[in-house]
Design a protein around this motif. Sequence first.
Motif, PDB file in Angstrom:
ATOM      1  N   LEU A  58      63.701 -11.493   2.531  1.00  0.00           N
ATOM      2  CA  LEU A  58      64.983 -10.854   2.239  1.00  0.00           C
ATOM      3  C   LEU A  58      65.396 -11.134   0.798  1.00  0.00           C
ATOM      4  O   LEU A  58      65.975 -10.279   0.133  1.00  0.00           O
ATOM      5  CB  LEU A  58      66.054 -11.353   3.213  1.00  0.00           C
ATOM      6  N   MET A  59      65.090 -12.335   0.307  1.00  0.00           N
ATOM      7  CA  MET A  59      65.377 -12.665  -1.084  1.00  0.00           C
ATOM      8  C   MET A  59      64.610 -11.726  -2.017  1.00  0.00           C
ATOM      9  O   MET A  59      65.157 -11.238  -3.015  1.00  0.00           O
ATOM     10  CB  MET A  59      65.007 -14.121  -1.377  1.00  0.00           C
ATOM     11  N   LEU A  60      63.361 -11.461  -1.722  1.00  0.00           N
ATOM     12  CA  LEU A  60      62.555 -10.563  -2.543  1.00  0.00           C
ATOM     13  C   LEU A  60      63.204  -9.183  -2.626  1.00  0.00           C
ATOM     14  O   LEU A  60      63.338  -8.599  -3.718  1.00  0.00           O
ATOM     15  CB  LEU A  60      61.144 -10.450  -1.964  1.00  0.00           C
ATOM     16  N   GLU A  61      63.640  -8.656  -1.491  1.00  0.00           N
ATOM     17  CA  GLU A  61      64.288  -7.350  -1.473  1.00  0.00           C
ATOM     18  C   GLU A  61      65.620  -7.384  -2.213  1.00  0.00           C
ATOM     19  O   GLU A  61      65.985  -6.449  -2.927  1.00  0.00           O
ATOM     20  CB  GLU A  61      64.490  -6.879  -0.033  1.00  0.00           C
ATOM     21  N   CYS A  62      66.345  -8.471  -2.049  1.00  0.00           N
ATOM     22  CA  CYS A  62      67.619  -8.641  -2.743  1.00  0.00           C
ATOM     23  C   CYS A  62      67.411  -8.631  -4.259  1.00  0.00           C
ATOM     24  O   CYS A  62      68.169  -7.994  -5.015  1.00  0.00           O
ATOM     25  CB  CYS A  62      68.279  -9.947  -2.297  1.00  0.00           C
ATOM     26  N   LEU A  63      66.384  -9.325  -4.728  1.00  0.00           N
ATOM     27  CA  LEU A  63      66.093  -9.378  -6.155  1.00  0.00           C
ATOM     28  C   LEU A  63      65.648  -8.019  -6.691  1.00  0.00           C
ATOM     29  O   LEU A  63      65.904  -7.680  -7.856  1.00  0.00           O
ATOM     30  CB  LEU A  63      65.014 -10.432  -6.435  1.00  0.00           C
ATOM     31  N   LEU A  64      64.990  -7.213  -5.849  1.00  0.00           N
ATOM     32  CA  LEU A  64      64.645  -5.851  -6.255  1.00  0.00           C
ATOM     33  C   LEU A  64      65.904  -5.022  -6.495  1.00  0.00           C
ATOM     34  O   LEU A  64      66.003  -4.297  -7.492  1.00  0.00           O
ATOM     35  CB  LEU A  64      63.756  -5.187  -5.195  1.00  0.00           C
ATOM     36  N   TRP A  65      66.860  -5.141  -5.590  1.00  0.00           N
ATOM     37  CA  TRP A  65      68.118  -4.414  -5.756  1.00  0.00           C
ATOM     38  C   TRP A  65      68.843  -4.869  -7.020  1.00  0.00           C
ATOM     39  O   TRP A  65      69.502  -4.073  -7.688  1.00  0.00           O
ATOM     40  CB  TRP A  65      69.015  -4.611  -4.529  1.00  0.00           C
ATOM     41  N   ARG A  66      68.736  -6.134  -7.352  1.00  0.00           N
ATOM     42  CA  ARG A  66      69.423  -6.685  -8.522  1.00  0.00           C
ATOM     43  C   ARG A  66      68.599  -6.575  -9.818  1.00  0.00           C
ATOM     44  O   ARG A  66      69.055  -6.985 -10.879  1.00  0.00           O
ATOM     45  CB  ARG A  66      69.801  -8.149  -8.262  1.00  0.00           C
ATOM     46  N   GLU A  67      67.374  -5.987  -9.664  1.00  0.00           N
ATOM     47  CA  GLU A  67      66.491  -5.796 -10.806  1.00  0.00           C
ATOM     48  C   GLU A  67      66.188  -7.119 -11.515  1.00  0.00           C
ATOM     49  O   GLU A  67      66.069  -7.183 -12.737  1.00  0.00           O
ATOM     50  CB  GLU A  67      67.070  -4.770 -11.788  1.00  0.00           C
ATOM     51  N   GLU A  68      66.033  -8.160 -10.724  1.00  0.00           N
ATOM     52  CA  GLU A  68      65.738  -9.503 -11.232  1.00  0.00           C
ATOM     53  C   GLU A  68      64.231  -9.751 -11.126  1.00  0.00           C
ATOM     54  O   GLU A  68      63.753 -10.533 -10.303  1.00  0.00           O
ATOM     55  CB  GLU A  68      66.527 -10.557 -10.442  1.00  0.00           C
ATOM     56  N   SER A 125      59.023   2.471   3.617  1.00  0.00           N
ATOM     57  CA  SER A 125      60.378   2.971   3.837  1.00  0.00           C
ATOM     58  C   SER A 125      61.434   2.103   3.153  1.00  0.00           C
ATOM     59  O   SER A 125      62.463   2.617   2.705  1.00  0.00           O
ATOM     60  CB  SER A 125      60.677   3.081   5.341  1.00  0.00           C
ATOM     61  N   LYS A 126      61.199   0.794   3.055  1.00  0.00           N
ATOM     62  CA  LYS A 126      62.218  -0.081   2.468  1.00  0.00           C
ATOM     63  C   LYS A 126      62.046  -0.287   0.963  1.00  0.00           C
ATOM     64  O   LYS A 126      62.973  -0.781   0.307  1.00  0.00           O
ATOM     65  CB  LYS A 126      62.246  -1.439   3.188  1.00  0.00           C
ATOM     66  N   THR A 127      60.873   0.093   0.401  1.00  0.00           N
ATOM     67  CA  THR A 127      60.658  -0.161  -1.029  1.00  0.00           C
ATOM     68  C   THR A 127      60.389   1.104  -1.847  1.00  0.00           C
ATOM     69  O   THR A 127      60.337   1.028  -3.070  1.00  0.00           O
ATOM     70  CB  THR A 127      59.485  -1.133  -1.258  1.00  0.00           C
ATOM     71  N   ARG A 128      60.233   2.240  -1.219  1.00  0.00           N
ATOM     72  CA  ARG A 128      59.836   3.435  -1.971  1.00  0.00           C
ATOM     73  C   ARG A 128      60.819   3.762  -3.086  1.00  0.00           C
ATOM     74  O   ARG A 128      60.434   4.227  -4.154  1.00  0.00           O
ATOM     75  CB  ARG A 128      59.680   4.625  -1.028  1.00  0.00           C
ATOM     76  N   LYS A 129      62.110   3.482  -2.846  1.00  0.00           N
ATOM     77  CA  LYS A 129      63.131   3.768  -3.862  1.00  0.00           C
ATOM     78  C   LYS A 129      62.864   2.993  -5.146  1.00  0.00           C
ATOM     79  O   LYS A 129      63.148   3.474  -6.243  1.00  0.00           O
ATOM     80  CB  LYS A 129      64.524   3.450  -3.321  1.00  0.00           C
TER      81      LYS A 129
END
Length: 275
Positions: free
Chosen positions: A155-165, A254-258
Amino acid sequence: MNQPFLQKDLGEHWRTVNPEVIEPYEEQFWDAVDLMDQAPAKAERIFKKIIRACGDAHMDAILHLGLLFNDRNKSIEGNALIIKAWHIAKEALPADFIIGYDQILWSHMDNRPLLRVFQAYAVELFKAKDYERAEGALDFLLRVNPADNQGIRYLMLECLLWREEYLKILKLEEEYEGDYSADFLYGKALALLQLDKTEEAISQLAIAKSAFPHVAAEFAKAVHEFPFDEFEQSYIFEGVFPLGSKQEAFHYWSKTRKFWEKDGRLETLLKMNVL
């Protein structure tokens, strides 16, 4: 004391001490947990009975009643209970607890309710798209229980993707370098790509594609449909799909294509046959 609190055991590890009042209700609590999917109304009655008897002493019952309400689309009541449980868990931390040094290990059975509460709170922040606060809550869990028995790092990995970190993603990957999952192998490639380290990204994609070819195949498809015929629902536990399966590949897509699609390089990678 009528609330849980942390104290150090003989091994100098922190351990949650629960009030004695909860002990007679533990069997009923786990019965209610088992009933949450099949008989939610009965589970709700049991949780409420335990909370009436134990009050803030049983934060696990408060948490699970909140989770049950959220599952039944009663998010106002559900989130209020999760936040209440989080306050109880937070108050259990002693004043001299040092985050980054002191640990609350999952291996101590008594610590698991506390860690579940902190996890649920972080998940709700993530679902609310409050990614900055979610990152802080997730980081806390990874610091106090670095073995990460709860799978917080995904979940941290996905969170960091959203934050462009992206640099933080590479650091997370270093901390869990033994993690051989599609999330981490492809996630590292995506971070390198966003940092314009194209050659390194392509090399990493080759590793990821070799380990999880169905993920690359899913990105290459013109039409995406969940492969229901691959594994039955009984093989899927809490959204975790069989390792290396087409179902896992669809879920990752589905969760990372964006994130893969946002800068237009996905088509180029597909033409290069590295994704």
